[in-house]
Design a protein around this motif. Structure first.
Motif, short mmCIF file in Angstrom:
data_model
loop_
_atom_site.label_atom_id
_atom_site.label_comp_id
_atom_site.label_asym_id
_atom_site.label_seq_id
_atom_site.Cartn_x
_atom_site.Cartn_y
_atom_site.Cartn_z
N UNK A 455 0.80 -1.64 0.37
CA UNK A 455 -0.47 0.08 0.02
C UNK A 455 0.57 1.37 -0.05
N UNK A 456 2.05 1.42 0.33
CA UNK A 456 2.77 2.29 0.94
C UNK A 456 3.98 2.36 -0.98
N UNK A 457 3.62 1.63 -1.36
CA UNK A 457 4.49 1.24 -2.85
C UNK A 457 3.42 1.85 -3.35
N UNK A 458 2.18 1.85 -3.66
CA UNK A 458 1.22 2.30 -4.25
C UNK A 458 1.38 3.88 -4.30
N UNK A 459 1.59 4.65 -3.41
CA UNK A 459 2.09 5.75 -3.58
C UNK A 459 2.96 5.77 -3.90
N UNK A 460 4.01 5.58 -4.16
CA UNK A 460 4.65 6.06 -5.58
C UNK A 460 4.74 5.84 -7.48
N UNK A 461 4.44 4.80 -7.22
CA UNK A 461 3.57 4.59 -8.33
C UNK A 461 4.23 2.90 -8.81
N UNK A 462 4.78 2.18 -7.70
CA UNK A 462 4.67 1.19 -7.76
C UNK A 462 3.77 -0.21 -7.01
N UNK A 463 3.24 -0.85 -7.87
CA UNK A 463 2.40 -2.02 -7.88
C UNK A 463 3.50 -3.19 -7.67
N UNK A 464 4.02 -4.09 -7.26
CA UNK A 464 4.50 -5.53 -7.79
C UNK A 464 3.73 -6.68 -7.09
N UNK A 465 4.23 -7.40 -7.88
CA UNK A 465 3.33 -8.90 -7.48
C UNK A 465 3.85 -9.96 -6.53
N UNK A 466 3.05 -10.42 -6.11
CA UNK A 466 3.23 -11.30 -4.38
C UNK A 466 3.50 -12.77 -5.04
N UNK A 467 4.50 -13.54 -4.63
CA UNK A 467 4.13 -15.03 -4.98
C UNK A 467 4.63 -15.43 -3.68
N UNK A 468 3.11 -16.36 -3.26
CA UNK A 468 3.53 -17.21 -2.47
C UNK A 468 3.95 -18.99 -2.87
N UNK A 469 4.77 -19.42 -2.43
CA UNK A 469 5.37 -20.82 -2.50
C UNK A 469 5.21 -22.03 -1.42
N UNK A 470 5.13 -23.06 -1.77
CA UNK A 470 5.32 -23.81 -0.27
C UNK A 470 7.18 -24.08 -0.35
N UNK A 471 7.58 -24.54 1.14
CA UNK A 471 8.79 -24.43 1.67
C UNK A 471 9.47 -25.55 0.50
N UNK A 472 9.62 -26.45 -0.16
CA UNK A 472 10.20 -26.73 -1.12
C UNK A 472 10.46 -25.93 -2.23
N UNK A 473 9.16 -25.35 -2.69
CA UNK A 473 9.72 -24.54 -4.26
C UNK A 473 10.35 -23.14 -3.53
N UNK A 474 10.28 -23.03 -2.48
CA UNK A 474 10.45 -21.55 -1.68
C UNK A 474 12.00 -21.72 -1.62
N UNK A 475 12.81 -22.47 -0.67
CA UNK A 475 13.56 -23.18 -0.57
C UNK A 475 14.44 -23.14 -2.43
N UNK A 476 13.83 -24.06 -3.00
CA UNK A 476 14.25 -23.90 -4.59
C UNK A 476 14.92 -22.69 -5.28
N UNK A 477 14.10 -21.80 -5.30
CA UNK A 477 14.06 -20.81 -6.14
C UNK A 477 15.16 -19.70 -5.06
N UNK A 478 15.25 -19.94 -4.10
CA UNK A 478 16.15 -19.04 -3.02
C UNK A 478 17.15 -19.28 -3.38
N UNK A 479 17.30 -20.68 -2.82
CA UNK A 479 19.12 -21.11 -3.88
C UNK A 479 19.14 -20.83 -5.00
N UNK A 480 18.50 -20.76 -5.65
CA UNK A 480 18.61 -20.67 -7.61
C UNK A 480 19.08 -18.73 -7.70
N UNK A 481 18.03 -18.12 -6.38
CA UNK A 481 18.05 -16.33 -6.34
C UNK A 481 17.46 -15.86 -7.03
N UNK A 482 16.01 -16.36 -7.03
CA UNK A 482 15.07 -16.59 -8.40
C UNK A 482 14.10 -15.46 -7.52
N UNK A 483 14.70 -14.83 -7.28
CA UNK A 483 14.19 -13.25 -6.39
C UNK A 483 13.93 -12.59 -6.49
N UNK A 484 13.30 -11.55 -6.51
CA UNK A 484 13.55 -10.22 -6.05
C UNK A 484 13.25 -9.31 -4.88
#
Length: 621
Positions: A455-484
């Motif tokens: 909500x605060x970011x929207x005030x500066x013209x930014x609307x990020x997406x939010x992706x929610x994944x299970x623990x296995x996918x979270x580890x896989x993606x963070x291990x590969x640095x596949x996140x912003x």
């Protein structure tokens, strides 16, 4: 943390500078270990603790592996502490001292360019077979080449490892690094014969590592629970480091889909120990019947360790977060005071730097003395604030946060981003400012914080997406640095060392499964880690760490949230721990290690057996 506790920690840091010169029962990073040869037990353990009983904790998430020593799979963090055992054990009451465990003695040169361990004659694996020098050498070699990347940096600094006599093994190092002799003592030792003909790096639920620890995995259901039982024939129950520890018959980890379900399990008695990280919930939701009846004890414990860094990390590998001005803008837009009030009633202080809450944290204002001297070696690599001084923005607590919004927009404009038709846009390419926030399923508190941040970011013209994944996918993606951007937690100690390379070293930035989530690649960071590892005086060690703290903090890689300088724990009244609380407080190695089970007298609470206020816990040290 109070002045008294800080003073105690500082005295521990500033010990004498005597060096190991002959076989000894222990070793310290600087000076001599505090406990003498033949000590009875660790000062925060009860050598007369009775055996028996169980402890069950509620965990959020799941697991698909039981091998904590490899990269593959999602493993409960507790397993490496519960089923692992090393040549020496680390005490929680000194910044960095080790005492004999599998090794009955340790010897190192004054320069610490080699270290030699003599195995305890009784050391044995849980299957009854002896721990041999061959097992030790195989464990070092295998972990260093096929194990988790966290073991790689150490192994690259080993020139040789060899058997030097009956029950003796020596490691020789190829680089000056005073910490290596201690790190060698902390490497887990596995049974070589178990892995013959098996792929160590690919094991998961199919093969449970055989170790020599007090606990073994007795039963499990993938993603649901893990039950560990105390080995009644554990070889080391009577060595000083182990006396009065690991006496509970069963440790059970129960896994739940989210924090709400985990808390409900504790309230109903399905589990009997929990940590609460939200002070508002601690003050408002811990008045359920089992608390009022005295069946559950509530306790607050202080500690003297650094705050570490907890918050939302920005991946500087991604173009959107390459520019420090953009990262500072994200920090400005994060209305901490408003969020803290909503989440905790404003009761928890903000993390101000990586080593805050300790004598190693950066000082306010401009760098001075030895800290400045060290920083000036990399003056051209420093970002604004490292030398001049830096502090996180403070809002007025209102939801609009006009000051922070204005500061964020000014920084973004200087970095080439402007608002066009209500959307933050790249002035050169016309592309919108876009990024994704990666969250793990079940983390309701993080999700609530991010909702307010969006909500605060929207005030500066930014609307990020939010992706929610299970623990296995979270580890896989963070291990590969596949996140912003994602949730980030890095605990730090009073004795930072080689792990700092893994956390923020340039080489680790490109290592899959590494700990450098933000992608730091800074000559100043690498150089200051080198300095703190090779410092021959405590003063230089502290100055190098304070300088490192400045460089990391002014790198603006993480949006810090609140810190937990007090641990809030709740537990069944039949569970007990000693009154003496170590400097590191509630930290791996304390719970469940020094706890025991004993039925409380009917109608009474356990609070008389342990300090229940911060001041009492502090005086107990």
């Amino acid at each position: 943390m109070t002045t008294l506790l800080q003073g105690g920690v500082f005295m521990l840091l500033c010990g004498t500078t005597a060096l190991q010169a002959e076989p000894s029962h222990g070793i310290a990073m600087y000076g001599e270990p505090a406990l003498p040869e033949g000590f009875t037990a660790l000062p925060y353990a009860n050598p007369d603790a009775p055996t028996g009983g169980r402890m069950a904790t509620a965990e959020v998430g799941g697991f698909d592996s039981l091998n904590p020593y490899i990269l593959k799979g999602s493993v409960p963090w507790q397993l490496s502490y519960l089923i692992g055992e090393s040549l020496m054990g680390r005490t929680l009451d000194e910044p960095f001292s080790l005492y004999g465990l599998l090794a009955e003695s340790v010897e190192t040169s004054p320069e610490r360019d080699w270290v030699e361990f003599t195995l305890h004659p009784d050391a044995a694996f849980s299957d009854g077979s002896p721990v041999t020098v061959e097992d030790v050498i195989w464990s070092f070699e295998t972990l260093g080449t096929e194990g988790h990347p966290r073991y790689l940096g150490f192994w690259e600094k080993v020139e040789s490892i060899e058997e030097t006599g009956e029950r003796k093994v020596r490691l020789t190092f190829n680089t000056p690094d005073r910490e290596l002799a201690l790190l060698a003592g902390m490497r887990p030792i596995l049974k070589k014969a178990q892995w013959e003909g098996k792929d160590f790096a690919e094991s998961g639920l199919d093969t449970i590592p055989i170790t020599s620890a007090p606990y073994v995995i007795d039963d499990f259901e993938a993603g649901r629970f893990i039950a560990l039982k105390r080995d009644p024939d554990y070889w080391g129950a009577d060595i000083p480091f182990r006396r009065g520890t690991n006496v509970l018959d069963e440790i059970r980890l129960e896994f739940f889909g989210d924090e709400t379900a985990a808390f409900e399990a504790f309230k109903t008695g399905e589990t009997d120990f929990t940590r609460e990280f939200n002070v508002a919930r601690w003050e408002s939701q811990y008045d359920f019947p089992r608390v009022r009846s005295g069946e559950v004890v509530l306790e607050e414990l202080p500690h003297g360790r650094p705050s570490g860094m907890t918050g939302f990390v920005m991946n500087s590998r991604k173009p959107v977060f390459e520019d420090w001005r953009v990262r500072q803008a994200m920090i400005e837009a994060f209305n901490f005071e408003f969020i803290n009030d909503a989440m905790t009633g404003g009761a928890q202080p903000r993390i101000t730097s990586y080593f805050s809450n300790s004598p190693l944290g950066m000082d306010e204002g401009p760098a001075e003395g030895r800290v400045k001297e060290f920083l000036m070696r990399w003056e051209d690599d420093l970002l604004p604030g490292a030398l001049e001084g830096y502090a996180l923005p403070v809002s007025d607590g209102s939801e609009r946060n006009r000051k922070g919004t204005a500061a964020a927009l000014a920084l973004l404009s200087s970095a080439g981003w402007v608002i066009q038709n209500g959307v933050l846009t790249n002035e050169s390419t016309g592309e919108p400012f876009a990024f994704d926030i990666l969250l793990e399923t079940g983390s309701s508190e993080n999700a609530s914080i991010i909702d307010m941040y969006v909500q605060a970011l929207e005030r500066i013209g930014v609307t990020p997406t939010i992706t929610t994944v299970d623990s296995a996918q979270f580890k896989e993606r963070t291990d590969a640095y596949d996140f912003d951007m994602t949730y980030f937690r890095r605990g730090l100690s009073l004795s930072p060392g080689n792990e700092q390379y893994a956390y923020w070293g340039a080489e680790a930035a490109g290592t899959p499964g590494g700990r450098n989530a933000m992608g730091v690649q800074s000559p100043a960071v690498d150089g200051l880690i080198d300095l703190l590892l090779t410092s021959e005086s405590q003063n230089d060690f502290v100055a190098a760490t304070k300088a490192l703290d400045r460089v990391l903090t002014t790198g603006r890689y993480v949006i810090p949230i609140y810190q937990w300088n007090i641990s809030r724990i709740a537990y069944d009244a039949d569970l007990h721990h000693p009154e003496t609380i170590p400097v590191f407080g509630d930290w791996p190695g304390w719970q469940p290690d020094v706890w025991w089970h004993e039925e409380a007298a009917e109608g009474t609470e356990d609070a008389a057996d342990a300090p229940d206020t911060a001041s009492e816990a502090e005086s107990a040290q």
